[in-house]
Design a protein around this motif. Structure first.
Motif, mmCIF file in Angstrom:
data_model
loop_
_atom_site.group_PDB
_atom_site.id
_atom_site.type_symbol
_atom_site.label_atom_id
_atom_site.label_comp_id
_atom_site.label_asym_id
_atom_site.label_seq_id
_atom_site.Cartn_x
_atom_site.Cartn_y
_atom_site.Cartn_z
ATOM 1 N N LYS A 1 7.788 -40.403 21.366
ATOM 2 C CA LYS A 1 6.478 -40.569 21.185
ATOM 3 C C LYS A 1 6.376 -40.859 22.452
ATOM 4 O O LYS A 1 4.349 -40.792 22.842
ATOM 5 C CB LYS A 1 6.205 -41.809 20.060
ATOM 6 N N GLY A 2 6.783 -41.392 23.493
ATOM 7 C CA GLY A 2 6.679 -42.471 24.415
ATOM 8 C C GLY A 2 6.577 -42.952 24.103
ATOM 9 O O GLY A 2 5.935 -44.691 23.351
ATOM 10 N N TYR A 3 6.470 -44.346 25.357
ATOM 11 C CA TYR A 3 6.196 -45.932 25.587
ATOM 12 C C TYR A 3 4.836 -46.295 25.182
ATOM 13 O O TYR A 3 4.379 -47.349 24.477
ATOM 14 C CB TYR A 3 6.141 -46.619 26.667
ATOM 15 N N PHE A 4 3.059 -45.899 25.343
ATOM 16 C CA PHE A 4 2.440 -45.794 24.624
ATOM 17 C C PHE A 4 2.018 -46.253 23.694
ATOM 18 O O PHE A 4 0.875 -46.394 22.834
ATOM 19 C CB PHE A 4 1.307 -45.242 26.085
ATOM 20 N N ASN A 5 2.955 -44.618 23.215
ATOM 21 C CA ASN A 5 1.814 -44.105 21.883
ATOM 22 C C ASN A 5 2.923 -45.189 20.916
ATOM 23 O O ASN A 5 2.491 -44.815 19.103
ATOM 24 C CB ASN A 5 2.308 -42.805 22.091
ATOM 25 N N THR A 6 3.801 -46.035 21.414
ATOM 26 C CA THR A 6 4.604 -47.068 20.488
ATOM 27 C C THR A 6 4.507 -48.106 19.921
ATOM 28 O O THR A 6 4.163 -48.921 20.823
ATOM 29 C CB THR A 6 6.530 -46.814 20.545
ATOM 30 N N SER A 7 4.473 -48.997 18.424
ATOM 31 C CA SER A 7 4.066 -50.254 18.370
ATOM 32 C C SER A 7 5.374 -50.730 17.823
ATOM 33 O O SER A 7 5.881 -50.252 16.883
ATOM 34 C CB SER A 7 2.706 -50.407 18.144
ATOM 35 N N LEU A 8 5.463 -52.233 18.285
ATOM 36 C CA LEU A 8 5.695 -53.345 17.107
ATOM 37 C C LEU A 8 6.126 -52.441 16.218
ATOM 38 O O LEU A 8 7.577 -53.019 15.183
ATOM 39 C CB LEU A 8 5.503 -54.690 17.209
ATOM 40 N N THR A 9 4.675 -51.685 15.351
ATOM 41 C CA THR A 9 4.844 -51.530 13.490
ATOM 42 C C THR A 9 5.724 -50.825 13.456
ATOM 43 O O THR A 9 6.752 -50.115 12.721
ATOM 44 C CB THR A 9 3.274 -51.634 12.958
ATOM 45 N N ASP A 10 6.012 -50.104 14.517
ATOM 46 C CA ASP A 10 7.269 -48.611 14.222
ATOM 47 C C ASP A 10 7.784 -48.883 14.241
ATOM 48 O O ASP A 10 8.720 -48.529 13.360
ATOM 49 C CB ASP A 10 6.703 -47.172 15.367
ATOM 50 N N GLN B 1 20.172 -57.242 18.002
ATOM 51 C CA GLN B 1 19.193 -57.180 18.880
ATOM 52 C C GLN B 1 19.584 -55.166 19.046
ATOM 53 O O GLN B 1 18.860 -54.728 19.168
ATOM 54 C CB GLN B 1 19.575 -57.291 20.074
ATOM 55 N N ASP B 2 21.069 -55.289 18.855
ATOM 56 C CA ASP B 2 21.222 -53.705 19.462
ATOM 57 C C ASP B 2 20.422 -52.411 18.787
ATOM 58 O O ASP B 2 20.120 -51.044 18.717
ATOM 59 C CB ASP B 2 22.483 -53.546 19.466
ATOM 60 N N GLU B 3 20.645 -53.038 16.884
ATOM 61 C CA GLU B 3 19.748 -52.200 16.266
ATOM 62 C C GLU B 3 18.121 -52.047 17.207
ATOM 63 O O GLU B 3 17.567 -50.252 16.468
ATOM 64 C CB GLU B 3 20.141 -53.012 14.646
ATOM 65 N N VAL B 4 17.789 -53.257 17.187
ATOM 66 C CA VAL B 4 16.630 -52.968 17.713
ATOM 67 C C VAL B 4 16.363 -51.970 18.432
ATOM 68 O O VAL B 4 15.151 -51.725 19.014
ATOM 69 C CB VAL B 4 16.108 -54.060 17.969
ATOM 70 N N LEU B 5 17.378 -52.072 20.322
ATOM 71 C CA LEU B 5 17.075 -51.190 21.091
ATOM 72 C C LEU B 5 17.418 -50.288 20.641
ATOM 73 O O LEU B 5 16.658 -48.877 21.628
ATOM 74 C CB LEU B 5 18.348 -51.701 22.282
ATOM 75 N N GLN B 6 18.271 -49.427 20.103
ATOM 76 C CA GLN B 6 18.037 -48.141 19.747
ATOM 77 C C GLN B 6 17.356 -47.311 19.025
ATOM 78 O O GLN B 6 16.465 -46.376 18.812
ATOM 79 C CB GLN B 6 19.721 -48.189 17.816
ATOM 80 N N ALA B 7 16.419 -48.563 17.640
ATOM 81 C CA ALA B 7 15.740 -47.811 16.846
ATOM 82 C C ALA B 7 13.863 -47.631 18.110
ATOM 83 O O ALA B 7 13.710 -46.950 18.091
ATOM 84 C CB ALA B 7 14.751 -49.079 16.359
ATOM 85 N N ALA B 8 14.025 -48.470 19.030
ATOM 86 C CA ALA B 8 12.775 -48.444 20.134
ATOM 87 C C ALA B 8 13.357 -47.475 20.806
ATOM 88 O O ALA B 8 12.168 -47.001 21.203
ATOM 89 C CB ALA B 8 13.116 -49.785 20.776
ATOM 90 N N LEU B 9 14.394 -47.447 21.094
ATOM 91 C CA LEU B 9 14.887 -46.143 21.961
ATOM 92 C C LEU B 9 14.588 -44.687 21.668
ATOM 93 O O LEU B 9 13.573 -44.033 22.023
ATOM 94 C CB LEU B 9 16.408 -45.842 22.556
ATOM 95 N N GLY C 1 12.084 -60.426 12.455
ATOM 96 C CA GLY C 1 13.252 -59.637 12.989
ATOM 97 C C GLY C 1 13.580 -59.102 13.824
ATOM 98 O O GLY C 1 14.429 -59.162 14.834
ATOM 99 N N ILE C 2 12.231 -58.866 14.499
ATOM 100 C CA ILE C 2 12.554 -57.804 16.244
ATOM 101 C C ILE C 2 11.767 -58.822 17.012
ATOM 102 O O ILE C 2 12.613 -59.383 18.685
ATOM 103 C CB ILE C 2 10.818 -57.092 16.407
ATOM 104 N N ASN C 3 11.205 -60.326 16.442
ATOM 105 C CA ASN C 3 11.058 -60.989 17.551
ATOM 106 C C ASN C 3 11.995 -62.027 17.465
ATOM 107 O O ASN C 3 12.185 -62.974 18.862
ATOM 108 C CB ASN C 3 9.350 -61.935 16.713
#
Length: 203
Positions: free
Chosen positions: A33-42, A19-27, A54-56
């Motif tokens: 890029k900003g929230y709006f321009n970031t996708s789950l695929t990114d 979970q921490d790796e998901v959060l760090q990558a998303a952060l 793995g994210i879900n």
């Protein structure tokens, strides 16, 4: 050679993330890029996994990831502000430590400061709440109120004092993050502090 390729593919498919790796990558992506321009695929690609499963397992939506990050960062800041207020009695001392913390974070964890101060939280919060109304910033506003009451800060509206003070601090941090100021945040800490405190300090 084919066996090697199959083996590599199996490893990729079996790769798990925390979970921490998901959060760090998303952060990192939200900050860049900003929230709006970031996708789950990114986020999936940044983690190096083949599917979103793995994210879900932790988060069903991008919004849930951003909300968790926002909550975690504000909770951490709130705890830090509590510690700072316990260690120091005067408003100047408390504010100086908060500024030190923000400048240190800008150098050591720039994504955190970018996300906290400059990513539009209205895009992902179900019920948007002004940053100034969150627990951490309510405590910071109280420092200004006490500073005015104790005669350390000019006899002006404490919210106005907050605006003057953090207008200088936040703009300096933003300029560092965007590269407008070429050196590390720490290089500008003393000057920014003197200017910000000088705007509100009772002479």
């Amino acid at each position: 050679m084919e066996q090697e390729l199959e083996s590599t593919s199996e490893i990729e498919l079996k790769k798990t993330v925390s979970q921490d790796e998901v959060l760090q990558a998303a952060l990192k992506l939200f900050a860049e890029k900003g929230y709006f321009n970031t996708s789950l695929t990114d986020i999936k690609n940044a983690l190096g996994i083949r599917t979103n499963s793995g994210i879900n397992q932790f988060f069903k939506t991008k919004q849930a990831i951003a909300q968790t990050l926002h909550e975690n960062i504000l909770d951490s800041l709130s705890i830090s502000v509590d510690d700072i207020r316990r260690r120091n009695r005067k408003a100047a001392e408390q504010l100086r430590e908060i500024v030190d913390l923000l400048f240190r974070l800008t150098d050591d964890a720039p994504e955190v400061v970018q996300f906290l101060l400059f990513v539009n939280s209205d895009e992902f919060l179900a019920e948007p709440k002004p940053l100034l109304d969150t627990a951490a910033f309510v405590k910071i506003k109280r420092i200004f109120q006490n500073g005015v009451k104790d005669g350390e800060i000019k006899a002006i509206d404490p919210l106005l004092a907050y605006t003057y003070f953090f207008g200088i601090i936040n703009h300096t941090l933003e300029m560092v993050l965007k590269g407008g100021l070429p050196k590390t945040a720490d290089s500008y800490l003393s000057q920014a502090w003197l200017m910000a405190w000088g705007c509100i300090a009772k002479k």
